[in-house]
Design an enzyme around this catalytic site. Sequence first.
Site, short mmCIF file in Angstrom:
data_model
loop_
_atom_site.label_atom_id
_atom_site.label_comp_id
_atom_site.label_asym_id
_atom_site.label_seq_id
_atom_site.Cartn_x
_atom_site.Cartn_y
_atom_site.Cartn_z
N LYS A 29 0.86 -1.19 0.00
CA LYS A 29 0.00 0.00 0.00
C LYS A 29 0.88 1.23 0.00
O LYS A 29 1.88 1.30 0.72
CB LYS A 29 -0.86 -0.03 1.25
CG LYS A 29 -1.64 1.23 1.52
CD LYS A 29 -2.76 0.92 2.46
CE LYS A 29 -2.93 1.96 3.53
NZ LYS A 29 -4.05 1.68 4.40
C1 5RP Z 1 -3.21 3.73 9.03
C2 5RP Z 1 -3.45 3.12 7.73
C3 5RP Z 1 -4.76 3.44 7.11
O1 5RP Z 1 -5.40 2.23 6.90
C4 5RP Z 1 -4.53 4.17 5.83
O2 5RP Z 1 -3.92 5.38 6.07
C5 5RP Z 1 -5.80 4.30 4.96
O3 5RP Z 1 -6.62 5.22 5.42
P1 5RP Z 1 -6.78 6.65 4.76
O4 5RP Z 1 -7.44 6.44 3.42
O5 5RP Z 1 -7.64 7.38 5.74
O6 5RP Z 1 -5.41 7.26 4.57
O7 5RP Z 1 -2.69 2.37 7.19
O8 5RP Z 1 -1.90 3.64 9.31
#
Ligand code: 5RP
Length: 293
Positions: free
Chosen positions: A203
């Site tokens: 991610k």
């Molecule tokens: C927290 C994360 C969150 O899942 C990620 O940031 C996704 O959420 P957003 O779309 O609000 O950024 O990994 O550490």
Amino acid sequence: MADLDAVQDTKEYYLDIPQKSEAFYLKGSNALGWGMQNRLARIFNPETGRTVMLAFDHGYFQGATTGLERIDVNIMPLAPFADTLMLTRGILRSVVPPSMTKAIVMRASGGTSMLKELSNEEIAVDIEDSIRMNVAAMAVQVFIGGEYEKQSIINMTKLVDQGTRYGIPTLAVTAVGKDMVRDARYFRLATRICAELGAHYVKTYYVEKDFETVTASCPVPIVIAGGKKLPELDALKMAYNAIQQGAAGVDMGRNIFQSEAPVSMIQAVRAVVHQNETPEKAYELYKTLKAEA
Ligand code: 5RP
């Protein structure tokens, strides 16, 4: 004893039909075991090869952030529209009914709060507990360039090793420190390190310039985080651009659950991810659904 009266002599072996041997559809995942691929297929829709992950694990370091004060009230109505839920085990066990069959991506790192240095994390969920919860994948934060870079990378490699024993994939979440530059160069570095060291998917954040070089140079699927709340049309544009530039989905939190109409927004995001809908048309869908709600 089995009843033999119904046994038939005629048999059909379909000698003219060779048994199919299908390549697995997900980038970089062909050599994985059956259980690992099956779990990935629960995350990434086999028809599109993409996923809408709904992220609401923020409480693991932020507490009850805006939109997540009551997950039972605010988030569970969104679950039917997500392919995957990304959350903590505390929320899973306290709020999510076991009759809910969506793929679970379990937040498996932790140990810090937003009051301290965030990169100082460790693995915070035992692999046996992930098995008990029937998770589809485990997620771990990786802080490339962060103060505890090495520790976070080793957290990831340990999780990959543990998960590999049982066929559970690992999602590496590239976490960017406040002072670090978020550009394609950084994300090429961070995503590639995660993939090289065994992450099954990664991610990252979307960047306006050269994002396609990030997806191209990462040998496993990439999903994007939503990041801070944007106007709905802008969030849909970001998702669209990421998908068109090679991302295999979104792992979106605030841009869905902090939207004025979260149930409408997640459906608009789905249209972008799974139907290649343009942001403008998806925004129209959002407005129509919102008006009907
Ligand atoms: C927290 C994360 C969150 O899942 C990620 O940031 C996704 O959420 P957003 O779309 O609000 O950024 O990994 O550490």
